[in-house]
Write a protein that holds these residues in place. Structure first.
Motif, PDB file in Angstrom:
ATOM      1  N   LEU A  11      34.719 -28.489 -22.885  1.00  0.00           N
ATOM      2  CA  LEU A  11      34.992 -27.111 -22.501  1.00  0.00           C
ATOM      3  C   LEU A  11      34.712 -26.901 -21.017  1.00  0.00           C
ATOM      4  N   SER A  12      35.422 -25.940 -20.428  1.00  0.00           N
ATOM      5  CA  SER A  12      35.164 -25.585 -19.033  1.00  0.00           C
ATOM      6  C   SER A  12      35.537 -24.120 -18.829  1.00  0.00           C
ATOM      7  N   SER A  57      28.856 -22.363 -23.825  1.00  0.00           N
ATOM      8  CA  SER A  57      30.041 -21.749 -23.207  1.00  0.00           C
ATOM      9  C   SER A  57      30.093 -20.253 -23.489  1.00  0.00           C
ATOM     10  N   MET A  58      28.951 -19.668 -23.844  1.00  0.00           N
ATOM     11  CA  MET A  58      28.786 -18.235 -24.044  1.00  0.00           C
ATOM     12  C   MET A  58      29.751 -17.653 -25.068  1.00  0.00           C
ATOM     13  N   GLY A  59      29.356 -17.752 -26.318  1.00  0.00           N
ATOM     14  CA  GLY A  59      30.149 -17.103 -27.364  1.00  0.00           C
ATOM     15  C   GLY A  59      31.456 -17.811 -27.621  1.00  0.00           C
ATOM     16  N   PHE A  60      32.430 -17.053 -28.059  1.00  0.00           N
ATOM     17  CA  PHE A  60      33.712 -17.662 -28.397  1.00  0.00           C
ATOM     18  C   PHE A  60      34.375 -18.279 -27.175  1.00  0.00           C
ATOM     19  N   PRO A  81      42.065 -21.324 -26.129  1.00  0.00           N
ATOM     20  CA  PRO A  81      40.976 -20.773 -25.326  1.00  0.00           C
ATOM     21  C   PRO A  81      41.208 -19.326 -24.902  1.00  0.00           C
ATOM     22  N   LEU A  82      40.106 -18.626 -24.683  1.00  0.00           N
ATOM     23  CA  LEU A  82      40.128 -17.275 -24.157  1.00  0.00           C
ATOM     24  C   LEU A  82      40.582 -17.309 -22.695  1.00  0.00           C
ATOM     25  N   THR A  83      40.867 -16.150 -22.159  1.00  0.00           N
ATOM     26  CA  THR A  83      41.191 -16.018 -20.739  1.00  0.00           C
ATOM     27  C   THR A  83      40.038 -16.570 -19.890  1.00  0.00           C
ATOM     28  N   ASN A  84      40.391 -17.391 -18.916  1.00  0.00           N
ATOM     29  CA  ASN A  84      39.428 -17.995 -17.987  1.00  0.00           C
ATOM     30  C   ASN A  84      38.492 -19.020 -18.635  1.00  0.00           C
ATOM     31  N   LYS A  85      38.856 -19.480 -19.840  1.00  0.00           N
ATOM     32  CA  LYS A  85      38.136 -20.587 -20.458  1.00  0.00           C
ATOM     33  C   LYS A  85      39.149 -21.679 -20.791  1.00  0.00           C
ATOM     34  N   HIS A  86      38.686 -22.919 -20.861  1.00  0.00           N
ATOM     35  CA  HIS A  86      39.598 -24.046 -21.057  1.00  0.00           C
ATOM     36  C   HIS A  86      38.984 -25.046 -22.034  1.00  0.00           C
ATOM     37  N   ALA A  87      39.858 -25.733 -22.754  1.00  0.00           N
ATOM     38  CA  ALA A  87      39.419 -26.756 -23.712  1.00  0.00           C
ATOM     39  C   ALA A  87      40.241 -28.018 -23.503  1.00  0.00           C
ATOM     40  N   TYR A  88      39.591 -29.159 -23.600  1.00  0.00           N
ATOM     41  CA  TYR A  88      40.246 -30.452 -23.449  1.00  0.00           C
ATOM     42  C   TYR A  88      39.847 -31.348 -24.616  1.00  0.00           C
ATOM     43  N   LEU A 148      30.960 -21.343 -18.916  1.00  0.00           N
ATOM     44  CA  LEU A 148      30.030 -22.474 -18.887  1.00  0.00           C
ATOM     45  C   LEU A 148      28.690 -22.109 -18.248  1.00  0.00           C
ATOM     46  N   ALA A 149      27.614 -22.419 -18.961  1.00  0.00           N
ATOM     47  CA  ALA A 149      26.261 -22.120 -18.491  1.00  0.00           C
ATOM     48  C   ALA A 149      25.877 -23.037 -17.337  1.00  0.00           C
ATOM     49  N   HIS A 150      24.786 -22.685 -16.650  1.00  0.00           N
ATOM     50  CA  HIS A 150      24.260 -23.556 -15.596  1.00  0.00           C
ATOM     51  C   HIS A 150      23.692 -24.843 -16.179  1.00  0.00           C
ATOM     52  N   GLY A 151      23.174 -24.751 -17.380  1.00  0.00           N
ATOM     53  CA  GLY A 151      22.560 -25.921 -18.010  1.00  0.00           C
ATOM     54  C   GLY A 151      21.402 -25.488 -18.879  1.00  0.00           C
ATOM     55  N   TYR A 152      20.510 -26.439 -19.153  1.00  0.00           N
ATOM     56  CA  TYR A 152      19.373 -26.190 -20.038  1.00  0.00           C
ATOM     57  C   TYR A 152      18.110 -25.901 -19.232  1.00  0.00           C
ATOM     58  N   LEU A 153      17.351 -24.952 -19.684  1.00  0.00           N
ATOM     59  CA  LEU A 153      16.131 -24.546 -19.005  1.00  0.00           C
ATOM     60  C   LEU A 153      15.123 -25.701 -18.965  1.00  0.00           C
ATOM     61  N   ALA A 154      14.758 -26.111 -17.749  1.00  0.00           N
ATOM     62  CA  ALA A 154      13.735 -27.135 -17.523  1.00  0.00           C
ATOM     63  C   ALA A 154      14.070 -28.476 -18.171  1.00  0.00           C
ATOM     64  N   GLN A 155      15.367 -28.772 -18.324  1.00  0.00           N
ATOM     65  CA  GLN A 155      15.789 -30.051 -18.899  1.00  0.00           C
ATOM     66  C   GLN A 155      16.918 -30.644 -18.047  1.00  0.00           C
ATOM     67  N   PRO A 156      16.605 -31.094 -16.837  1.00  0.00           N
ATOM     68  CA  PRO A 156      17.659 -31.593 -15.941  1.00  0.00           C
ATOM     69  C   PRO A 156      18.378 -32.826 -16.470  1.00  0.00           C
ATOM     70  N   THR A 157      17.678 -33.711 -17.166  1.00  0.00           N
ATOM     71  CA  THR A 157      18.320 -34.932 -17.671  1.00  0.00           C
ATOM     72  C   THR A 157      19.318 -34.592 -18.765  1.00  0.00           C
ATOM     73  N   THR A 158      18.913 -33.725 -19.694  1.00  0.00           N
ATOM     74  CA  THR A 158      19.825 -33.305 -20.761  1.00  0.00           C
ATOM     75  C   THR A 158      21.008 -32.547 -20.187  1.00  0.00           C
ATOM     76  N   THR A 159      20.768 -31.721 -19.174  1.00  0.00           N
ATOM     77  CA  THR A 159      21.853 -30.986 -18.518  1.00  0.00           C
ATOM     78  C   THR A 159      22.863 -31.952 -17.910  1.00  0.00           C
ATOM     79  N   ALA A 160      22.367 -32.966 -17.196  1.00  0.00           N
ATOM     80  CA  ALA A 160      23.261 -33.924 -16.556  1.00  0.00           C
ATOM     81  C   ALA A 160      24.060 -34.729 -17.576  1.00  0.00           C
TER      82      ALA A 160
END
Length: 269
Positions: free
Chosen positions: A226-227, A176-179, A200-207, A231-243
């Protein structure tokens, strides 16, 4: 010498026209890496939106030309973004620590030599500097502790040693990029029990959700999700872990996602 000269010739031969490269907020700006504490480090695809939204229009830090940040986090970690871009995006100064491993004595010396105003430290490093190198914080205006549960004892001790220093407990995985949440401690209150990680920071959310992705009542422990813009796109070359870790967000607009942190938390109110 030959390599340098060849490089200069190649650069001199390049066109001076602007690059015609379309770029959007959602394009990847960098690949940050997890610490690897739960296995092999994973590369995280972070966008320009993740970076800029975390460091602009925020109130958790003071950004500007008068600020001097110390880079003491490895450059492959998301913490580097605050120390480096947090300064340079706002006309501030960042002091680069030599090497790739935090060295407490060096951090202390650089902080005093360059009159550093912002320090971002892991909780264990924060504790050690407070105990062994309290002069580190002589010119510091704000210090962040994070990455591990904060020590109430050391927070209270630093407040006593340097009453004018603002101490902020932060939380946020690289996904979720830093704090993502921060809590500024109150020096007038005794630091007892676990320290809050704040809101949460501005434009970030926690549940805080249960096993059915339903919100848990205040005081009831659940899993932290977190949302938001961090939020990152996911993990590099790891589609299953990302999903597995980035799932559809039932509480946001269509197409939005939640990041499943695996951490346990509860709202205190």
């Amino acid at each position: 010498s030959t390599l340098v000269d060849a490089g200069r010739e190649e650069i001199a031969g390049c066109s001076e026209e602007p690059l015609v490269t379309p770029l959007t907020w959602d394009d990847v700006a960098c690949v940050m890496f997890t610490s690897g504490s739960t296995g092999r480090p994973k590369g995280i695809l972070s966008s320009h939106r993740n970076l800029v939204s975390t460091l602009t229009a925020q109130t958790y830090a003071t950004f500007g030309p008068g600020e001097t940040f110390l880079q003491c986090s490895p450059v492959s970690w998301d913490a580097f973004s605050l120390e480096f871009w947090g300064a340079l995006l706002h006309g501030g100064t960042t002091v680069l620590q030599p090497g790739q491993r935090p060295e407490p004595a060096l951090i202390s010396a650089l902080a005093q030599q360059h009159r550093v105003t912002m320090l971002q430290l892991s909780s264990s490093l924060f504790n050690y500097l407070t105990d062994e190198h309290p002069d580190t914080f002589t010119t510091t205006r704000i210090v962040y502790t994070g990455g591990e549960p904060a020590s109430p004892t050391h927070v209270e001790r630093l407040h006593g040693l340097h009453p004018r220093v603002t101490i902020t407990n932060g939380y946020g995985p690289a996904e979720s990029m830093g704090f993502t949440t921060t809590h500024t401690t109150d020096p007038a209150l005794p630091a007892t029990g676990p320290l809050s990680i704040g809101r949460p920071l501005t434009n970030k959310h926690a549940y805080v959700l249960d096993a059915h992705l339903s919100p848990t009542p205040p005081g009831t422990t659940g899993e932290l999700y977190l949302s938001g813009d961090g939020l990152a796109h996911g993990y590099l070359a790891q589609p299953t872990t990302t999903a597995t870790h980035f799932i559809p967000n039932p509480y946001g607009p269509p197409g939005s996602r939640l990041y499943r942190t695996g951490d346990q938390a509860h709202w205190d109110t």
